[in-house]
Design an enzyme around this catalytic site. Structure first.
Site, PDB file in Angstrom:
ATOM      1  N   ARG A 287      -8.075  -5.433   2.248  1.00 41.21           N
ATOM      2  CA  ARG A 287      -7.823  -3.983   2.268  1.00 41.21           C
ATOM      3  C   ARG A 287      -9.173  -3.303   2.115  1.00 41.21           C
ATOM      4  O   ARG A 287      -9.865  -3.501   1.105  1.00 41.21           O
ATOM      5  CB  ARG A 287      -6.871  -3.577   1.143  1.00 41.21           C
ATOM      6  CG  ARG A 287      -6.798  -2.073   0.956  1.00 41.21           C
ATOM      7  CD  ARG A 287      -5.673  -1.654   0.027  1.00 41.21           C
ATOM      8  NE  ARG A 287      -4.381  -1.775   0.670  1.00 41.21           N
ATOM      9  CZ  ARG A 287      -3.281  -1.136   0.252  1.00 41.21           C
ATOM     10  NH1 ARG A 287      -3.330  -0.337  -0.796  1.00 41.21           N
ATOM     11  NH2 ARG A 287      -2.131  -1.303   0.880  1.00 41.21           N
TER      12      ARG A 287
ATOM     13  N   GLN B 230       2.688  -2.967   6.743  1.00 40.30           N
ATOM     14  CA  GLN B 230       3.631  -1.904   6.373  1.00 40.30           C
ATOM     15  C   GLN B 230       4.593  -1.624   7.533  1.00 40.30           C
ATOM     16  O   GLN B 230       5.811  -1.524   7.343  1.00 40.30           O
ATOM     17  CB  GLN B 230       2.843  -0.637   6.016  1.00 40.30           C
ATOM     18  CG  GLN B 230       3.705   0.554   5.686  1.00 40.30           C
ATOM     19  CD  GLN B 230       4.396   0.426   4.347  1.00 40.30           C
ATOM     20  OE1 GLN B 230       3.772   0.212   3.334  1.00 40.30           O
ATOM     21  NE2 GLN B 230       5.712   0.559   4.333  1.00 40.30           N
TER      22      GLN B 230
ATOM     23  N   CYS C 122       6.203   5.080   2.772  1.00 42.19           N
ATOM     24  CA  CYS C 122       5.527   3.808   2.471  1.00 42.19           C
ATOM     25  C   CYS C 122       5.193   3.668   0.988  1.00 42.19           C
ATOM     26  O   CYS C 122       4.990   2.560   0.505  1.00 42.19           O
ATOM     27  CB  CYS C 122       4.271   3.672   3.322  1.00 42.19           C
ATOM     28  SG  CYS C 122       3.136   5.059   3.139  1.00 42.19           S
TER      29      CYS C 122
HETATM   30  N1   CP Z   1       2.574   1.045   0.821  1.00 41.27           N
HETATM   31  C1   CP Z   1       1.528   0.374   0.285  1.00 41.27           C
HETATM   32  O1   CP Z   1       0.716  -0.259   0.988  1.00 41.27           O
HETATM   33  O2   CP Z   1       1.457   0.455  -1.058  1.00 41.27           O
HETATM   34  P1   CP Z   1       0.254  -0.048  -1.974  1.00 41.27           P
HETATM   35  O3   CP Z   1      -0.922   0.866  -1.701  1.00 41.27           O
HETATM   36  O4   CP Z   1       0.767   0.048  -3.365  1.00 41.27           O
HETATM   37  O5   CP Z   1      -0.093  -1.458  -1.560  1.00 41.27           O
HETATM   38  N1  NVA Z   2      -2.203   6.536   4.098  1.00 35.36           N
HETATM   39  C1  NVA Z   2      -2.157   5.974   2.769  1.00 35.36           C
HETATM   40  C2  NVA Z   2      -1.248   4.806   2.741  1.00 35.36           C
HETATM   41  C3  NVA Z   2      -1.071   4.178   1.373  1.00 35.36           C
HETATM   42  C4  NVA Z   2      -0.203   2.970   1.414  1.00 35.36           C
HETATM   43  C5  NVA Z   2      -3.562   5.599   2.336  1.00 35.36           C
HETATM   44  O1  NVA Z   2      -4.326   5.078   3.170  1.00 35.36           O
HETATM   45  O2  NVA Z   2      -3.917   5.841   1.181  1.00 35.36           O
END
Ligand code: CP
Ligand code: NVA
Length: 312
Positions: free
Chosen positions: A106, A136, A267
């Site tokens: 991530r 997701q 999400c």
């Molecule tokens: N929806 C999602 O990716 O949640 P997190 O940021 O908690 O992983």
């Molecule tokens: N668009 C959001 C999604 C979080 C799961 C972000 O990138 O923070």
């Protein structure tokens, strides 16, 4: 014996890295993980988790998924590893792929994820970048399939910022033939790279609609979906974005413009009274926690598909 087909590509960086067939197979396998007692043994397989941004769902669902598959995970926190000191990605990736069997990342720039994948000899998974959130999207479409049985005639309207979550919903939606409408304030449209890719997959069937007109986008929709207005990394734009997104809240009045059996997805994490009202979030139409649960089943299916190729 269950035969798992290894994915054609070694990595899952984008929703577009899998074919329609592979997307459907992952959803089917995820459904089996959810509803049947599938036994897998990925004993000794290790998933490395490199998270440059916070996470609850993605991190924990990957950890639990790997554990249920018989393997284990290593949490590679950038601040306590050499990653945070600026060790080049190409060095980190070559080292990690000597130890781990698969790596989920991530991070901010999608190009950094691609750099990891370029140098890693083991599969790399996109656990969210600024451009995409493909894991997701798979969980979202599993939730939609559970509700409507198939994707025929399903209209998904995403209301909010046209960024990572919207981009992956578009790409995965185009693979599955779902009509996707994006309603966003002017200037917050999804990536044009994503729009062009998706239009090619849709074969010009006019199933992708990008609009600034909320009510047109919502009219008759089967799924209303939203995400935070300010994503991770945009904390300093919060005030400005709240002004621009004013009026793009999913509230009961808006829900009433959708199909009468419409469901609500998010999400998570969610900011009540910003992108969604508490009333809608907690309503009977919400499938938000089923959607969150499905992250786990999809991660299991994805990991099994990337790690396998053998009869299990
Ligand atoms: N929806 C999602 O990716 O949640 P997190 O940021 O908690 O992983
Ligand atoms: N668009 C959001 C999604 C979080 C799961 C972000 O990138 O923070």
């Amino acid at each position: 014996m269950l035969k798992l087909n290894k994915l054609a590509k070694n990595n899952f960086l984008s929703s577009f890295d899998i074919s329609t067939r592979e997307a459907l197979d992952i959803l089917e396998l995820a459904n089996n993980f959810k509803n049947k007692d599938l036994k897998f043994d990925f004993n000794n397989k290790v998933l490395g988790l490199v998270f440059d941004k916070s996470s609850t769902r993605t991190r924990v669902s990957f950890q639990v998924a790997m554990s249920r598959l018989g393997g284990s995970t290593i949490d590679l926190n950038p601040s306590t590893s050499q990653i945070g000191r600026g060790e080049p990605i190409k060095d980190t990736a070559r080292v990690l792929s000597k130890y781990c069997d698969v790596i989920a990342i991530r991070t901010f720039n999608h190009s950094d994820l691609e750099e990891y994948a370029k140098w890693s000899t083991k599969p790399v998974i996109n656990a969210l970048t600024d451009l995409e959130h493909p894991c997701q999207a798979l969980a979202d479409y599993l939730t939609i399939k559970e509700e409507f049985s198939d994707f025929k005639n399903v209209v998904l309207t995403f209301i909010g910022d046209g960024n990572n979550v919207a981009n992956s919903l578009i790409l995965c939606g185009s693979l599955l033939g779902v009509e996707v409408r994006i309603a966003c304030p002017r200037g917050y449209e999804p990536s044009s790279w994503v729009i062009n890719k998706a239009r090619k997959i849709y074969k010009n069937k006019d199933l992708l609609k990008i609009t600034n007109d909320l009510y047109t986008a919502v009219s008759g929709a089967n799924v209303l979906y939203t995400d935070v207005w300010s994503s991770m990394g945009e904390e300093n734009q919060k005030e400005e974005k709240e002004k621009h997104f004013n009026g793009f809240t999913i509230d009961t009045e808006l829900v009433n413009k959708a199909d009468k059996d419409a469901i609500i997805l998010h999400c998570l994490p969610a900011y009540r009274s910003k992108e969604i009202t508490d009333e809608v979030f907690e309503s009977k139409k919400s499938r938000i926690f089923e959607q969150a649960e499905n992250r786990l089943h999809v991660q299991q299916a994805l990991l099994a598909s990337l790690l396998s190729g053998e009869n299990i």
